[in-house]
Design an enzyme around this catalytic site. Structure first.
Site, PDB file in Angstrom:
ATOM      1  N   ASP A 123     -19.157 104.720  -8.849  1.00 61.02           N
ATOM      2  CA  ASP A 123     -20.269 105.662  -9.002  1.00 61.02           C
ATOM      3  C   ASP A 123     -20.760 106.182  -7.651  1.00 61.02           C
ATOM      4  OD1 ASP A 123     -20.428 105.743 -11.772  1.00 61.02           O
ATOM      5  OD2 ASP A 123     -21.846 104.069 -11.891  1.00 61.02           O
ATOM      6  N   LYS A 174     -22.695  97.330 -17.559  1.00 60.88           N
ATOM      7  CA  LYS A 174     -22.379  97.381 -16.129  1.00 60.88           C
ATOM      8  C   LYS A 174     -22.796  96.128 -15.364  1.00 60.88           C
ATOM      9  CE  LYS A 174     -22.209 102.372 -15.430  1.00 60.88           C
ATOM     10  NZ  LYS A 174     -22.642 103.506 -14.566  1.00 60.88           N
TER      11      LYS A 174
END
Length: 289
Positions: free
Chosen positions: A109, A72
């Site tokens: 997210d 990420k």
């Protein structure tokens, strides 16, 4: 890293990746909408990431990928542009292909985490507080999202110094607190004041309680009356953390809520249509088989 059939496709990458539920989520939505496209999992090791991005950049059928651990942050310098809120969070979980092979990174997210709290956040509160356990990638998105919604944050981690550094980086405004994880393990006799008109969240943003991991040591005497317990763990879905919360009368939100919410935003990016959310019950049944 072979290619799927000659149709548009997206995928999820990570190391490991076999446990990902994303192909099942996107596959159901594609089928319901009748979209001729594919979504799959692709195992990409850290030393393969740069080659993977270069290969997909040149593929006109590739619509992008979801990014899981451990990529990420390491994927960010390989992209042409970082879009909000990924820049603020400091992590990318969705890469999108663009014209001319340009690649952008975003993060779904935060929006996925907030989705099941939409009704609560639409209300006016005298005070909002979130107790967050965890200092990893998911915690970064959650801290950023809740700070933006006016929450006072208490972040607990094995290393309180890391928790403090995250707060200083992601939520520099406000009176936030970093504490050791052990703080929540033992009972407290703290007398909470009247919580009417307040919004209290208790969030497990760590891997504790996940299958194969030790349980989260959280004593529910630390949660004010009327708190909402939110666990991002998806396997098992009903964690000891959530079971303990229900036993004390708290409302609970499980990890599929965030997973499906963030996938919905990514799906619209990849395939140009919103997913059919009227099938959420069927989707949950599929993911918990």
């Amino acid at each position: 890293m072979t290619r799927p059939a000659e149709i548009p496709y997206a995928e999820v990458i990570g190391d490991p990746i076999a446990q990902s539920k994303s192909p099942a989520i996107h596959g159901l939505w594609l089928g319901k909408l009748g979209i001729a496209a594919d979504y799959r999992a692709c195992h990409v090791r850290p030393d393969e990431l740069a080659d993977y991005i270069a290969e997909r950049r040149a593929d006109p059928l590739w619509r992008g990928c979801n990014v899981t651990m451990p990529h990420k942050q390491s994927v960010m310098p390989l992209l042409d542009r970082i879009d909000p809120p990924a820049g603020e969070i400091g992590a990318v979980n969705t890469v999108l292909g663009g014209s001319g092979g340009t690649l952008s990174g975003t993060n779904t997210d935060a929006s996925g985490f907030l989705e099941p709290l939409t009704t609560d956040l639409a209300k006016t509160h005298y005070y909002r507080m979130a107790r967050i356990v965890g200092t990893g990638g998911a915690a970064r998105a959650i801290i950023t999202a809740l700070a933006d919604k006016g929450f006072t944050l208490v972040v607990a981690g094995r290393d309180p110094g890391k928790a403090r550094a995250l707060l200083d980086e992601l939520a520099p405004k406000g009176e936030h607190h970093a504490i050791p994880l052990s703080h929540f393990a033992d009972p407290t006799d703290f007398a909470f004041d009247d919580r009417e008109g307040c919004l209290d969240l208790v969030i497990n943003a760590s891997s504790l309680g996940m299958r194969g991991q030790p349980p989260l040591p959280f004593d529910w005497s630390h949660a004010p009356p009327g708190s909402i317990a939110y666990d991002i763990v998806t396997a098992p879905l009903d964690t000891p953390f959530l079971q303990g919360a229900r036993a004390k009368g708290h409302r609970t939100i499980d990890g599929l809520s965030m997973l499906i919410g963030q996938a919905a935003t990514a799906f619209a990016h990849f395939f140009g249509a919103p997913p059919p959310r009227d099938h959420d019950a069927e989707l949950r049944a599929l993911l918990t088989q």
